[in-house]
Design a protein around this motif. Sequence first.
Motif, mmCIF file in Angstrom:
data_model
loop_
_atom_site.group_PDB
_atom_site.id
_atom_site.type_symbol
_atom_site.label_atom_id
_atom_site.label_comp_id
_atom_site.label_asym_id
_atom_site.label_seq_id
_atom_site.Cartn_x
_atom_site.Cartn_y
_atom_site.Cartn_z
ATOM 1 N N TYR A 1 0.641 -0.797 -0.105
ATOM 2 C CA TYR A 1 0.179 0.108 0.060
ATOM 3 C C TYR A 1 0.954 1.100 0.052
ATOM 4 C CZ TYR A 1 -2.928 4.226 1.705
ATOM 5 O OH TYR A 1 -3.566 4.803 2.015
ATOM 6 N N SER A 32 2.956 2.076 -3.273
ATOM 7 C CA SER A 32 1.714 2.294 -4.285
ATOM 8 C C SER A 32 0.935 3.957 -4.193
ATOM 9 C CB SER A 32 -0.059 1.437 -4.205
ATOM 10 O OG SER A 32 -0.052 -0.480 -4.428
ATOM 11 N N TYR A 33 1.172 4.379 -2.718
ATOM 12 C CA TYR A 33 0.738 5.592 -2.730
ATOM 13 C C TYR A 33 2.786 6.449 -2.893
ATOM 14 C CZ TYR A 33 -0.295 10.389 0.090
ATOM 15 O OH TYR A 33 -0.757 11.042 0.018
ATOM 16 N N ILE A 60 -3.721 0.732 -4.972
ATOM 17 C CA ILE A 60 -4.228 1.756 -3.694
ATOM 18 C C ILE A 60 -5.510 0.860 -3.864
ATOM 19 C CG2 ILE A 60 -5.941 3.960 -2.896
ATOM 20 C CD1 ILE A 60 -3.048 5.257 -3.904
ATOM 21 N N ARG A 61 -5.987 1.242 -4.618
ATOM 22 C CA ARG A 61 -7.814 0.610 -4.914
ATOM 23 C C ARG A 61 -7.997 -1.000 -4.504
ATOM 24 N NH1 ARG A 61 -8.898 1.979 -10.086
ATOM 25 N NH2 ARG A 61 -10.281 3.555 -9.000
ATOM 26 N N SER A 98 -5.990 -2.288 -2.475
ATOM 27 C CA SER A 98 -5.723 -2.219 -0.689
ATOM 28 C C SER A 98 -6.996 -2.325 0.139
ATOM 29 C CB SER A 98 -4.732 -1.620 -0.285
ATOM 30 O OG SER A 98 -2.996 -1.970 -1.340
ATOM 31 N N LEU A 121 -11.201 6.724 -2.270
ATOM 32 C CA LEU A 121 -9.737 7.414 -3.421
ATOM 33 C C LEU A 121 -10.001 8.723 -4.032
ATOM 34 C CD1 LEU A 121 -10.498 3.958 -5.433
ATOM 35 C CD2 LEU A 121 -8.974 4.827 -4.091
ATOM 36 N N TYR A 166 -7.403 10.697 -3.107
ATOM 37 C CA TYR A 166 -6.042 10.481 -3.656
ATOM 38 C C TYR A 166 -5.187 11.685 -4.615
ATOM 39 C CZ TYR A 166 -5.429 6.795 -0.695
ATOM 40 O OH TYR A 166 -5.750 5.455 0.892
#
Length: 130
Positions: free
Chosen positions: A22, A25-26, A34-35, A37, A58, A61
């Motif tokens: 995660y 990904s961030y 992220i999706r 996670s 979401l 972000y």
Amino acid sequence: AESTALSAMSAESTALSRFWFYLESYNSENLDGIRDSLDENVVVECGETTMQGKETILSTYPADFRDHKRVGVLSQPTVHHEDNLVCVDVQLLAAVPQGTIVSLDVSYRYNPETWTQMKHVITNVNVIRA
């Protein structure tokens, strides 16, 4: 008892690997990661503010990414179990270039069946550099 200890160790390592996935990904602005996670009904709690639902969360972000916010880890993540969830507790440092640096404690709470995040609990938000 041995198999219980092994399954707890396995849950701990799975939770930690999901956390690192995660975070990566961030930091790489990977919305699909992220999706992947987040649970459909994920809740983010920060003080009095609560947000719920994967799509709602979401949508926050891209603004973070526009600010080029990057997140680093200040403390080694620790794992504990609470309310049938596996929690990864960590102190993070969020930084914006030429801008604010903030430390915060986050507890990422995972469903051990799906390994998606059910909840982020954010506490102790402190501005280190304004």
